[in-house]
Design a protein around this motif. Structure first.
Motif, PDB file in Angstrom:
ATOM      1  N   LEU A  53       0.724  -1.187   0.034  1.00 21.94           N
ATOM      2  CA  LEU A  53       0.469   0.279   0.244  1.00 21.94           C
ATOM      3  C   LEU A  53       0.696   1.217  -0.120  1.00 21.94           C
ATOM      4  O   LEU A  53       0.346   2.381  -0.261  1.00 21.94           O
ATOM      5  CB  LEU A  53      -1.007  -0.268   1.564  1.00 21.94           C
ATOM      6  CG  LEU A  53      -2.089  -1.264   0.987  1.00 21.94           C
ATOM      7  CD1 LEU A  53      -3.310  -0.794   2.427  1.00 21.94           C
ATOM      8  CD2 LEU A  53      -2.995  -0.862  -0.599  1.00 21.94           C
ATOM      9  N   ASP A  58      -1.606   6.208  -3.553  1.00 26.07           N
ATOM     10  CA  ASP A  58      -3.136   7.023  -3.977  1.00 26.07           C
ATOM     11  C   ASP A  58      -4.036   6.433  -4.651  1.00 26.07           C
ATOM     12  O   ASP A  58      -5.199   6.668  -5.426  1.00 26.07           O
ATOM     13  CB  ASP A  58      -3.402   8.822  -3.356  1.00 26.07           C
ATOM     14  CG  ASP A  58      -2.639   8.955  -4.759  1.00 26.07           C
ATOM     15  OD1 ASP A  58      -2.620   7.967  -5.729  1.00 26.07           O
ATOM     16  OD2 ASP A  58      -3.308  10.438  -5.333  1.00 26.07           O
ATOM     17  N   ALA A  59      -3.709   5.404  -5.670  1.00 28.68           N
ATOM     18  CA  ALA A  59      -3.788   4.225  -6.798  1.00 28.68           C
ATOM     19  C   ALA A  59      -5.410   3.573  -6.618  1.00 28.68           C
ATOM     20  O   ALA A  59      -5.676   3.510  -5.397  1.00 28.68           O
ATOM     21  CB  ALA A  59      -3.591   2.653  -6.896  1.00 28.68           C
ATOM     22  N   SER A  60      -6.268   4.469  -7.563  1.00 33.09           N
ATOM     23  CA  SER A  60      -7.628   3.926  -6.851  1.00 33.09           C
ATOM     24  C   SER A  60      -7.277   2.784  -7.351  1.00 33.09           C
ATOM     25  O   SER A  60      -9.163   2.173  -7.300  1.00 33.09           O
ATOM     26  CB  SER A  60      -8.503   4.658  -7.733  1.00 33.09           C
ATOM     27  OG  SER A  60      -8.188   4.301  -9.103  1.00 33.09           O
ATOM     28  N   ARG A  61      -7.159   1.882  -8.587  1.00 38.28           N
ATOM     29  CA  ARG A  61      -7.092   0.476  -8.165  1.00 38.28           C
ATOM     30  C   ARG A  61      -6.326  -0.374  -8.096  1.00 38.28           C
ATOM     31  O   ARG A  61      -5.164   0.585  -9.255  1.00 38.28           O
ATOM     32  CB  ARG A  61      -8.114   0.224  -9.855  1.00 38.28           C
ATOM     33  CG  ARG A  61      -8.475  -1.374  -9.475  1.00 38.28           C
ATOM     34  CD  ARG A  61      -9.183  -1.233 -11.351  1.00 38.28           C
ATOM     35  NE  ARG A  61     -10.055  -0.423 -11.314  1.00 38.28           N
ATOM     36  CZ  ARG A  61     -10.819   0.248 -12.551  1.00 38.28           C
ATOM     37  NH1 ARG A  61      -9.572   0.437 -13.081  1.00 38.28           N
ATOM     38  NH2 ARG A  61     -12.118   1.084 -12.760  1.00 38.28           N
ATOM     39  N   ILE A  62      -6.016  -1.327  -7.847  1.00 35.05           N
ATOM     40  CA  ILE A  62      -5.367  -2.004  -7.615  1.00 35.05           C
ATOM     41  C   ILE A  62      -5.312  -3.336  -8.801  1.00 35.05           C
ATOM     42  O   ILE A  62      -5.528  -4.312  -7.982  1.00 35.05           O
ATOM     43  CB  ILE A  62      -4.159  -2.538  -6.578  1.00 35.05           C
ATOM     44  CG1 ILE A  62      -3.962  -1.196  -5.561  1.00 35.05           C
ATOM     45  CG2 ILE A  62      -2.892  -2.859  -6.602  1.00 35.05           C
ATOM     46  CD1 ILE A  62      -3.655  -0.719  -4.769  1.00 35.05           C
ATOM     47  N   ASP A  81      -8.341  -4.784   0.435  1.00 34.97           N
ATOM     48  CA  ASP A  81      -8.134  -3.434   0.452  1.00 34.97           C
ATOM     49  C   ASP A  81      -8.842  -3.313  -0.137  1.00 34.97           C
ATOM     50  O   ASP A  81      -9.515  -3.612  -1.902  1.00 34.97           O
ATOM     51  CB  ASP A  81      -6.675  -2.873  -0.264  1.00 34.97           C
ATOM     52  CG  ASP A  81      -6.789  -1.391   0.121  1.00 34.97           C
ATOM     53  OD1 ASP A  81      -7.625  -0.843  -1.339  1.00 34.97           O
ATOM     54  OD2 ASP A  81      -6.081  -0.475   0.721  1.00 34.97           O
ATOM     55  N   PRO A  82     -10.608  -2.532  -0.739  1.00 37.27           N
ATOM     56  CA  PRO A  82     -11.227  -1.786  -1.355  1.00 37.27           C
ATOM     57  C   PRO A  82     -10.952  -1.803  -3.041  1.00 37.27           C
ATOM     58  O   PRO A  82     -12.017  -2.386  -3.620  1.00 37.27           O
ATOM     59  CB  PRO A  82     -12.900  -1.235  -0.940  1.00 37.27           C
ATOM     60  CG  PRO A  82     -11.012  -0.191   0.212  1.00 37.27           C
ATOM     61  CD  PRO A  82     -10.711  -0.973   0.452  1.00 37.27           C
ATOM     62  N   ARG A  83      -9.726  -1.557  -2.904  1.00 35.28           N
ATOM     63  CA  ARG A  83      -9.010  -1.110  -3.819  1.00 35.28           C
ATOM     64  C   ARG A  83      -8.493  -2.104  -5.355  1.00 35.28           C
ATOM     65  O   ARG A  83      -8.160  -2.090  -6.142  1.00 35.28           O
ATOM     66  CB  ARG A  83      -7.857  -0.456  -4.757  1.00 35.28           C
ATOM     67  CG  ARG A  83      -8.688   1.551  -3.635  1.00 35.28           C
ATOM     68  CD  ARG A  83      -7.321   2.886  -2.876  1.00 35.28           C
ATOM     69  NE  ARG A  83      -6.175   1.850  -2.451  1.00 35.28           N
ATOM     70  CZ  ARG A  83      -4.817   2.438  -2.270  1.00 35.28           C
ATOM     71  NH1 ARG A  83      -4.687   2.935  -3.045  1.00 35.28           N
ATOM     72  NH2 ARG A  83      -4.551   1.610  -1.197  1.00 35.28           N
ATOM     73  N   VAL A  84      -8.474  -3.555  -4.304  1.00 32.84           N
ATOM     74  CA  VAL A  84      -7.749  -4.569  -4.983  1.00 32.84           C
ATOM     75  C   VAL A  84      -8.941  -4.941  -5.912  1.00 32.84           C
ATOM     76  O   VAL A  84      -9.607  -5.715  -5.062  1.00 32.84           O
ATOM     77  CB  VAL A  84      -7.169  -5.437  -4.017  1.00 32.84           C
ATOM     78  CG1 VAL A  84      -6.507  -6.639  -4.529  1.00 32.84           C
ATOM     79  CG2 VAL A  84      -5.926  -4.401  -3.254  1.00 32.84           C
ATOM     80  N   GLU A  92     -11.066  -2.887 -16.465  1.00 31.86           N
ATOM     81  CA  GLU A  92     -10.573  -2.421 -15.177  1.00 31.86           C
ATOM     82  C   GLU A  92      -8.328  -2.296 -15.693  1.00 31.86           C
ATOM     83  O   GLU A  92      -7.980  -2.376 -15.210  1.00 31.86           O
ATOM     84  CB  GLU A  92     -10.623  -3.975 -14.214  1.00 31.86           C
ATOM     85  CG  GLU A  92     -11.874  -3.385 -13.715  1.00 31.86           C
ATOM     86  CD  GLU A  92     -12.875  -4.192 -13.058  1.00 31.86           C
ATOM     87  OE1 GLU A  92     -13.417  -3.981 -11.422  1.00 31.86           O
ATOM     88  OE2 GLU A  92     -12.429  -5.557 -12.780  1.00 31.86           O
ATOM     89  N   THR A  96      -5.993   1.177 -14.370  1.00 29.96           N
ATOM     90  CA  THR A  96      -5.164   1.019 -13.444  1.00 29.96           C
ATOM     91  C   THR A  96      -3.774   1.192 -13.260  1.00 29.96           C
ATOM     92  O   THR A  96      -3.003   1.255 -13.976  1.00 29.96           O
ATOM     93  CB  THR A  96      -4.929  -1.013 -13.122  1.00 29.96           C
ATOM     94  OG1 THR A  96      -6.710  -1.251 -12.942  1.00 29.96           O
ATOM     95  CG2 THR A  96      -4.994  -1.392 -11.715  1.00 29.96           C
TER      96      THR A  96
END
Length: 194
Positions: A53, A58-62, A81-84, A92, A96
């Motif tokens: 992390l 601050d990536a919005s999607r991983i 993590d909700p971005r994963v 997507e 990303t």
């Protein structure tokens, strides 16, 4: 350039237990010279999550390719993590900022990580995002690239899969000066698990 040392763990995933700290030092030096960043962390879900992390910011999607060699439980804290996104759609994947994969081995002399492109979506995830985060076990660092083509090294894993050596971020000099990030990730961050 980032080099951090956290705790130590004695878990061994590879056939030859890792005992040579000079391989880790040589690997780190070579990877940094290849314009990668390296972080050495304790082998725990919390330490790995925190390191990933921190690397992705601050990536919005991983994008995440679940591991083949490393225990999936090591990624359990990170995967919540909700971005994963573990099973990304094509849209997507294209949109990303970061991709996280395991590397089944690393090479001390070149600073390369070895990505298994034949296992599920690992190859795609390693190429799609501007930032690639590769996670490798310290005991899976070998001295030279040729060591991966020996049956007595890492249980012959290099002989049993299709893989690529990733040495720093993508780069090309086909049309003049060296340009990074043209055919793949602009940045490579390597997390070594001790």
């Amino acid at each position: 350039m980032l080099l951090r040392h956290f705790g130590v763990s004695s878990v061994s995933l590879c056939s030859r237990p890792w005992r040579n700290s000079s391989l880790l030092a040589d690997f780190t030096t070579a990877a940094i010279q290849a314009v990668a960043t390296v972080q050495v962390v304790d082998r725990s879900p919390t330490a790995l999550r925190d390191a990933i992390l921190q690397a992705v910011g601050d990536a919005s999607r991983i994008l995440y390719a679940p591991p083949h060699e490393l225990p999936a439980s090591l990624f359990s804290d990170f995967a919540t993590d909700p971005r994963v996104v573990a099973n990304a759609t094509p849209d997507e994947m294209v949109n990303t900022a970061a991709g996280v994969t395991e590397a089944f081995a690393a090479v001390a002399s070149t600073g390369s990580v070895c990505i298994d492109v034949s296992f599920e979506c690992t190859g795609i995830v390693s190429l799609m995002a501007p930032l690639q985060v590769a996670v490798v076990a310290a005991e899976c660092i070998v001295p030279q690239p040729r060591d991966l083509f020996r049956a007595d090294v890492l249980d012959g894993r290099g002989l049993k899969r299709d893989f690529v050596f990733v040495t720093g971020p993508s780069a090309t000099a086909d049309m003049g000066p060296l340009v990074r990030g043209v055919h793949g990730p602009h940045k490579l961050h390597i997390i070594v698990l001790r």
